[in-house]
Design a protein around this motif. Structure first.
Motif, mmCIF file in Angstrom:
data_model
loop_
_atom_site.group_PDB
_atom_site.id
_atom_site.type_symbol
_atom_site.label_atom_id
_atom_site.label_comp_id
_atom_site.label_asym_id
_atom_site.label_seq_id
_atom_site.Cartn_x
_atom_site.Cartn_y
_atom_site.Cartn_z
ATOM 1 N N ILE A 160 -71.873 -64.953 80.757
ATOM 2 C CA ILE A 160 -71.710 -65.074 79.161
ATOM 3 C C ILE A 160 -73.569 -65.803 79.586
ATOM 4 N N VAL A 162 -75.722 -63.139 79.546
ATOM 5 C CA VAL A 162 -76.474 -62.452 78.853
ATOM 6 C C VAL A 162 -77.141 -62.970 78.234
ATOM 7 N N MET A 163 -77.153 -64.143 77.978
ATOM 8 C CA MET A 163 -77.671 -64.812 77.224
ATOM 9 C C MET A 163 -78.929 -64.920 77.488
ATOM 10 N N THR A 177 -80.793 -61.498 77.640
ATOM 11 C CA THR A 177 -80.756 -61.171 75.963
ATOM 12 C C THR A 177 -82.420 -61.904 75.755
ATOM 13 N N ALA A 178 -82.499 -62.944 76.271
ATOM 14 C CA ALA A 178 -83.987 -63.232 75.885
ATOM 15 C C ALA A 178 -84.584 -63.267 76.992
ATOM 16 N N ILE A 192 -77.086 -55.387 79.341
ATOM 17 C CA ILE A 192 -76.656 -56.636 77.854
ATOM 18 C C ILE A 192 -75.243 -55.800 77.755
ATOM 19 N N THR A 193 -75.426 -54.371 77.515
ATOM 20 C CA THR A 193 -73.826 -53.317 77.490
ATOM 21 C C THR A 193 -72.940 -53.703 78.362
ATOM 22 N N ALA A 207 -71.190 -56.979 79.435
ATOM 23 C CA ALA A 207 -70.402 -57.377 77.678
ATOM 24 C C ALA A 207 -68.696 -56.157 78.280
ATOM 25 N N ILE A 266 -67.400 -58.951 80.676
ATOM 26 C CA ILE A 266 -66.869 -59.031 80.390
ATOM 27 C C ILE A 266 -65.310 -59.380 79.173
#
Lengths: 187, 187
Positions: free
Chosen positions: B109, B112-113, B116-117, B177-178, B181, B184
């Motif tokens: 997680i 992922v954050m 994304t940034a 990122i996908t 997800a 996860i």
């Protein structure tokens, strides 16, 4: 054979209830973030789309007009923010469905993918416009591009201001994607 | 009390093995995508960072030089791609750890954050530079900004080309990122 599942069910009933609540909270947060991002993109698109200024140019006694469509980057900014806003509003029902239905993994993953693409679109629009706003304010002597903000002061203020909503929306989208990842992990 | 876990472990051993394999595949894909994105940003930063052209300007018999640092947007592009490349390389060990350790939800997680940034940073850099490359090629008569690519042809080609790697890296980051997800959801 039944004793296993029953025992584990009894043992983890408290944990499951608290887990349900956590998921609900994250989904509600997602819904609110989606509304905030939609508001940011809508505000930006409207502020840029209505940016228009006419100033007199004395030596030749003519009127000079500046509007967002004079620069293709500003047009792209309006289009990108409008598309993102429409997407965010259209996905609100699905986001609401995620609050009620906690274990919708597949639709959450699809939403993460499109949210990420929208983040890229909003960031691209905001950055493209920011580059032009910077040039309009400061100019660039190396490329012989002169600042135009002395003439079009109100137009420049409006276009600069419209960037805020868009960059804020991009930041909210980062939070939205992260909270979606948390929600997926709790499914 | 022991019979429960043992029984359920026996019953779901086949399912767990297949699940482990799926998770592994997604984690390997993530690792490869991370390397690809790092290569894209590195290539872009290098191509832009070494863009340099000197042309003779005949009427005044002087030499005109163009390099990336003449325009702050190109400098931002190099910095953004370098930061993203460093981040992607530094997170490779963690990404490799995710291949071995499948149930590392929290670190996934967090990744992922930050991913994304980084997507936002790479897209911002690429879009800012793209706006200037567009201006350099086409100019804008409304703002009296003239195209400079007639003079600096090789410089313009290099800067235009450097955008490809950066936009490709942004696209790979969306896929990354996908797939994170998906990983996860399978933890």
């Amino acid at each position: 054979m039944k004793s296993g599942p029953l025992e584990s069910g009894e043992a983890s009933s408290g944990a499951t209830t608290s887990k349900k609540w956590v998921i609900s909270e994250v989904s509600i947060l997602e819904f609110i973030l989606r509304i905030l991002a939609a508001a940011g993109t809508l505000g930006s698109a409207m502020a840029m789309g209505t940016a228009d200024e006419t100033v007199p140019f004395f030596p030749q006694n003519i009127l000079l007009n500046a509007e967002f469509s004079d620069l293709p980057m500003f047009t792209f900014f309006v289009v990108a923010n409008s598309v993102a806003c429409a997407y965010l509003v259209l996905t609100l029902p699905l986001s609401f469905y995620h609050i009620i239905r906690k274990a919708a993994k597949k639709s959450r993953i699809i939403l993460v993918m499109f949210d990420t693409a929208m983040l890229a679109l909003v960031t691209a629009g905001a950055s493209t416009a920011a580059a032009i706003v910077y040039l309009a304010h400061k100019g660039n002597s190396n490329a012989n591009w002169f600042a135009i903000c002395q003439q079009f002061n109100s137009f420049c203020e409006r276009t600069s201001g419209s960037l805020i909503g868009s960059f804020a929306a991009a930041f909210v989208l980062i939070l939205l994607i992260t909270s979606s990842a948390i929600a997926i992990s709790q499914c």
